[in-house]
Design an enzyme around this catalytic site. Sequence first.
Site, short mmCIF file in Angstrom:
data_model
loop_
_atom_site.label_atom_id
_atom_site.label_comp_id
_atom_site.label_asym_id
_atom_site.label_seq_id
_atom_site.Cartn_x
_atom_site.Cartn_y
_atom_site.Cartn_z
N HIS A 180 0.84 -1.21 0.00
CA HIS A 180 0.00 0.00 0.00
C HIS A 180 0.88 1.26 0.00
CE1 HIS A 180 -3.17 2.80 1.41
NE2 HIS A 180 -2.17 3.31 2.12
N GLU A 181 1.87 1.30 0.90
CA GLU A 181 2.74 2.48 0.98
C GLU A 181 3.51 2.69 -0.32
OE1 GLU A 181 2.76 4.72 3.34
OE2 GLU A 181 1.24 3.59 4.44
#
Length: 466
Positions: free
Chosen positions: A329-330
């Site tokens: 996600h990051e």
Amino acid sequence: MQHTASAKKTQNMFSEEEIFYSVLVFLWIVYFWESYLSSRQRYLARTVEKVPKELEKVLDQETFTKARLYSLDKSTYGFWSGLYHQVETTVILCVGALPFVWKLSGRIIAHFGFSGDYEILQSITFILIFMLYSTITSLPWSLYETFVLEEKHGFNKQTLPFFLKDTVKKLFVGMALALPIVSLLIYIIKIGGDYFFIYAWAFMLVVSLFLITIYADFIAPLFDKYTPLPEGDLRTKIEELAASIEFPLTKLYVVDGSKRSAHSNAYFYGFFKNKRIVLFDTLIEDYTPPDEGDKTEAKEEEKEEAKSEEKPKKKTGCNTEEILAVLAHELGHWSLNHVLKNFFISQLNTFLCFMVFAFLSKEVVIFRAFGFDTEPALIGMMITFQYIFMPYNEVLGFIMIIWSRHCEFQADFFAKQLKRATELKSALIKLNKDNLGFPVTDWLYSTFNYSHPPLLERLKAMEKVE
């Protein structure tokens, strides 16, 4: 507020009184609006006592109740601290505290043989006084939040000496950064002529890039300990994940966030081909710092004996696959250029603010409205950015929240494309539990306050794209 008896409208569109009271009224409008939004969320925390059906399989009633009570306590604290700061700001404006401190700063430097012509020196003194004042007046609130509220719910890990040392350190680091930056900015404004706003923006751009460059290596280590992530399965898989999307990972760190709080997080930073990933130790399930390995082994027998006498403690943090999903996600933010886009938006906003300030700084009536009989650059920036720009800042803040939530959904979808949606959902639920996040949110409160979408919205969105 100390005004002359009559308003001086002359060639200005607004009088001193109209400007001042418009600012004051808008301050309270914003406060009442935010209080109304908070009351909606607080009502849900009071009335929703059972786990939502969507989370019944993954969230137990005990954890839900703890999260609800934590939310209520935070809301109550937010109400009283918000009211205090609102009244404090109003009093500061109405009694003319800003011009008083400015004149006091002038008297202080005069004591050392400097006249009012030394505007930069007077500005530095003004900043020092307010930094000290802010640190002292916010200390009781910080102490209560840390050692009462956070302590009550099991998050605080700080001791009082550590907290006080940290507070003093933040004050001095803040001074070391703010004073030279503000001094050079005022100098640029003074010598920049009619187009000083271009040079001021360019200077702040350089400052931003400089601070981003030095923060990780020189500033952050002053407050936390960063150690390389030990060799092992987690490190190997993170490096493989980074390589799979051509993320230029150069270093992997674990930060000892557990010495402050039980809250967890992960992020990346760095320019161009020099990216680094940082994991909070609280994010990693069963993490033990390398230098504490021997201590841990030495205490194993004691722990085994204690286990029979204690209630089993719930595990916190995420397993390897869940951490990889969080990082996916990051890294989605990186792949989708969210960081670069946010930096561009920030710089565009800074440029526009300086451009408008260049125009407003010539309006003497604005300075007189706040009780100043001179037009210092620092005061002009403070009045303009903090008070005159309030309506603009509120609108921009709302737009940025919408944009941020859009980016979060995009990053979730990126993780899904990497076949990590299931693990990401599991990680989000675990992190929500560990951080006692209350999963029931009022839609209006959420819209105006949550830069990240609420848990249920993210889970539903990922189900749609699976």
